[in-house]
Design a protein around this motif. Sequence first.
Motif, mmCIF file in Angstrom:
data_model
loop_
_atom_site.group_PDB
_atom_site.id
_atom_site.type_symbol
_atom_site.label_atom_id
_atom_site.label_comp_id
_atom_site.label_asym_id
_atom_site.label_seq_id
_atom_site.Cartn_x
_atom_site.Cartn_y
_atom_site.Cartn_z
ATOM 1 N N GLY A 185 30.363 39.746 24.149
ATOM 2 C CA GLY A 185 31.654 39.890 23.154
ATOM 3 C C GLY A 185 31.863 41.317 22.897
ATOM 4 N N GLN A 186 31.254 42.329 23.549
ATOM 5 C CA GLN A 186 31.627 43.720 23.280
ATOM 6 C C GLN A 186 31.953 44.506 24.640
ATOM 7 O OE1 GLN A 186 28.914 45.770 20.770
ATOM 8 N NE2 GLN A 186 28.620 43.815 19.564
ATOM 9 N N GLY A 187 31.942 43.754 25.871
ATOM 10 C CA GLY A 187 32.537 44.324 27.065
ATOM 11 C C GLY A 187 31.182 44.716 27.778
ATOM 12 N N THR A 188 31.446 45.604 28.980
ATOM 13 C CA THR A 188 30.367 45.943 29.677
ATOM 14 C C THR A 188 30.729 47.268 30.392
ATOM 15 O OG1 THR A 188 30.277 43.674 30.738
ATOM 16 C CG2 THR A 188 29.471 45.600 32.174
ATOM 17 N N GLU A 189 29.640 48.052 30.339
ATOM 18 C CA GLU A 189 29.550 49.604 30.845
ATOM 19 C C GLU A 189 28.736 49.708 32.178
ATOM 20 O OE1 GLU A 189 27.992 53.724 29.145
ATOM 21 O OE2 GLU A 189 29.700 52.722 27.623
ATOM 22 N N VAL A 190 29.191 50.191 33.202
ATOM 23 C CA VAL A 190 28.663 50.529 34.386
ATOM 24 C C VAL A 190 28.711 52.044 34.673
ATOM 25 C CG1 VAL A 190 28.441 50.109 36.954
ATOM 26 C CG2 VAL A 190 29.475 48.547 35.400
ATOM 27 N N GLU A 191 27.427 52.544 34.803
ATOM 28 C CA GLU A 191 27.076 53.769 35.046
ATOM 29 C C GLU A 191 26.708 54.302 36.511
ATOM 30 O OE1 GLU A 191 23.984 56.738 33.377
ATOM 31 O OE2 GLU A 191 25.688 56.686 31.788
ATOM 32 N N LEU A 192 27.669 55.030 37.433
ATOM 33 C CA LEU A 192 27.401 55.196 38.672
ATOM 34 C C LEU A 192 26.996 56.640 38.643
ATOM 35 C CD1 LEU A 192 30.165 53.407 39.975
ATOM 36 C CD2 LEU A 192 27.890 52.316 39.506
ATOM 37 N N THR A 193 25.757 56.911 39.165
ATOM 38 C CA THR A 193 25.285 58.534 39.363
ATOM 39 C C THR A 193 25.147 58.720 40.963
ATOM 40 O OG1 THR A 193 24.203 58.364 37.169
ATOM 41 C CG2 THR A 193 23.451 60.001 38.835
ATOM 42 N N VAL A 194 25.546 59.757 41.228
ATOM 43 C CA VAL A 194 25.523 60.205 42.746
ATOM 44 C C VAL A 194 24.970 61.615 42.797
ATOM 45 C CG1 VAL A 194 26.443 60.671 44.990
ATOM 46 C CG2 VAL A 194 27.319 58.487 43.715
ATOM 47 N N PRO A 195 23.923 61.839 43.457
ATOM 48 C CA PRO A 195 23.528 63.393 43.330
ATOM 49 C C PRO A 195 24.351 63.998 44.643
ATOM 50 C CG PRO A 195 21.942 61.896 44.554
ATOM 51 C CD PRO A 195 22.821 61.065 43.866
ATOM 52 N N LYS A 196 24.290 65.526 44.176
ATOM 53 C CA LYS A 196 25.215 66.108 44.990
ATOM 54 C C LYS A 196 24.508 66.531 46.119
ATOM 55 C CE LYS A 196 27.908 68.110 41.136
ATOM 56 N NZ LYS A 196 28.364 69.390 40.431
ATOM 57 N N GLY A 197 23.276 66.680 45.981
ATOM 58 C CA GLY A 197 22.613 66.969 47.572
ATOM 59 C C GLY A 197 21.964 65.976 48.260
ATOM 60 N N GLY A 198 21.549 66.082 49.320
ATOM 61 C CA GLY A 198 21.069 64.965 50.231
ATOM 62 C C GLY A 198 22.031 64.446 51.336
ATOM 63 N N THR A 199 21.603 63.618 52.168
ATOM 64 C CA THR A 199 22.386 62.820 53.103
ATOM 65 C C THR A 199 22.204 61.391 52.990
ATOM 66 O OG1 THR A 199 22.159 64.723 54.690
ATOM 67 C CG2 THR A 199 22.825 62.793 55.600
ATOM 68 N N PRO A 200 23.105 60.483 53.146
ATOM 69 C CA PRO A 200 22.963 59.326 52.817
ATOM 70 C C PRO A 200 22.326 58.755 54.065
ATOM 71 C CG PRO A 200 25.544 59.838 52.581
ATOM 72 C CD PRO A 200 24.563 61.138 52.922
ATOM 73 N N GLU A 201 21.620 57.616 53.704
ATOM 74 C CA GLU A 201 20.803 56.918 54.888
ATOM 75 C C GLU A 201 21.906 56.248 55.641
ATOM 76 O OE1 GLU A 201 18.272 53.969 53.086
ATOM 77 O OE2 GLU A 201 17.409 55.307 51.905
ATOM 78 N N GLY A 202 21.407 56.469 57.199
ATOM 79 C CA GLY A 202 22.378 56.048 58.119
ATOM 80 C C GLY A 202 23.360 56.963 58.658
ATOM 81 N N GLY A 203 23.337 58.324 57.970
ATOM 82 C CA GLY A 203 24.394 59.260 58.401
ATOM 83 C C GLY A 203 25.697 59.088 57.782
ATOM 84 N N ARG A 204 26.593 59.636 58.526
ATOM 85 C CA ARG A 204 28.081 59.452 57.893
ATOM 86 C C ARG A 204 28.720 58.021 58.116
ATOM 87 N NH1 ARG A 204 30.445 64.465 60.816
ATOM 88 N NH2 ARG A 204 32.265 63.949 59.618
ATOM 89 N N ARG A 205 29.375 57.582 57.246
ATOM 90 C CA ARG A 205 29.892 56.342 57.530
ATOM 91 C C ARG A 205 31.268 56.517 57.920
ATOM 92 N NH1 ARG A 205 27.072 52.532 54.481
ATOM 93 N NH2 ARG A 205 25.375 53.218 53.140
#
Length: 415
Positions: free
Chosen positions: A390-410
Motif C-alpha cells: 500500500g505504500q509503494g516499492t523502492e529498489v536500490e541498485l549499487t554498482v562499485p566503480k572498480g573491478g571487472t564484470p564477470e565474463g569480460g565486456r558485454r
Amino acid sequence: MSVELPLWRALTGYRVLTLVYAVAIFSLNYTEYAHPLGGAAYMAALTVWMVLTWRCTTSAERCTRRFLLGDLAFAVTGILLTPLVDTHARVVGGAPTLPSIWTAGAALGFAIKGGWRWAAGASSVVAVANLVERQEFARDTVHNVLLVWVASVAIGYVVEVARASERTLARALQIEAATRERERLARDIHDSVLQVLAMVQRRGAALGGEAAELGRMAGEQEVALRTLVSSGLVPAQRPTPPPGGAAAAHEDGEADGLSYGDNCVPEGEEFSDEPCDVRALLAPHAGAGVTFSEPGAPVLLPASRAADLAAAVSAALDNVRVHAGDGAHAWILVEDEPEAVIVTVRDDGPGIPEGRLADAEREGRLGVALSIRGRLRDLGGSAEWISVPGQGTEVELTVPKGGTPEGGRRGKAGV
C-alpha cells in the motif's frame, strides 16, 4: 589575442638584437682570432639563417619542430666551432663564443613552443656544448649556463600556465554564451511550444479516445522540453520499451565541458572501457510518469558497467509499469558515492506482498532474479528491495566503480 603572442614577438626581437650584438663583438675582435675567416663564414651563415627564418618565431604555427632543431644546431655548432677559430688563450680567458648570447634564443624558442620540459632539454644541450668549448668548469661559464637554463625553464612554465588559463577563460566564455542562448530559447519555448503542448494535453484529456492518447504524448513531450531547457541533458522520449531497452537508448551527456555520452555507444558488438556518464543512459526514462533526479556533475562508470546498470533500471521500471499500473508514478535518483554509484527506483504503487519475489522465482519468473539481481551480482554490486504493501516499492541498485564484470565486456546482446 593569444596570451603567448607577445612572447613570440619578444623572441623575434631578441634574436635580431642578439645577432647584431654577436656580429658587432666578432667584428671588434676580428684581428684577435686565430682563424678569422672561419669565424666570418659562420657569422655569415648565421645571418643568412636569420634572414630566411625570422618569420618562424612570429607565431606558434610557424615555429615548427624542424626549425627549432635547426636553430639549436646553429647555436651548438657556433659554440663548438669557437675553439677552432679562436686562440686558446682567449677561450681560457673567457672570451665570448661566436654566437654569444644569441644561443639563449634557441632555448627560449623551445620554452615557448613546448613548455618547461622542452626548455630543460634544449638548455641542457647548450650547457654541455659550452662546457665542452671551455674544457673546464669555470665559474663564469657555469654561471651563464645556469642563468640560461633557469630562465628558459621558468619561461616555459609560465607559458604552460598561461595556456591553461587561456583554455579556462575560453571555456568560461563558451559556457556563458551557451547559458545565454539556453535562456533565450527557454523564453521562446515557454511562450510558444510549451503552452501549446499543455493546451493539447488538457483538451485531449477532456475529449477522450484517441485525443486522450495524443494529449498524453503531448504531456510527455512537454516534460522532455522542460527538462532540456532547464538542465541541458537531453532526455529523449520514446514509447514504452521492452526489458533492456534503456541500454540501447544512448544519448550524449555533457557537463563541466566534458562529453562522456559518446563513450556509452558500443564499439561494434562491445562497449569500450572509457568513462561513460550514467546520466546519459538514464535520462531517456524521464517523462510524465517518471521523475529523474541527477547530480550536477557527470556520474562516471566504464561503459559496459554503465550499460548493465541502465538495463537493470529499465527492468525495474518495467516492473513498475506492469505491476503498479498505468497511473503509478516512478522516481529515479542517481547518487555518486566515492566508491560506488547508487541508483534508486521508487514508485507509489500498491507495493509487493512479503515473499512474492521468492514465489515468482520458484514459478520461473526470473525478471528480478536475472534482469536485475543477476546483472548487479556480475558487476560486484547488489540490488535491495524495500516494499510496504500500500505504500509503494523502492529498489536500490549499487554498482562499485572498480573491478571487472564477470565474463569480460558485454556486447549488445548482453544488455
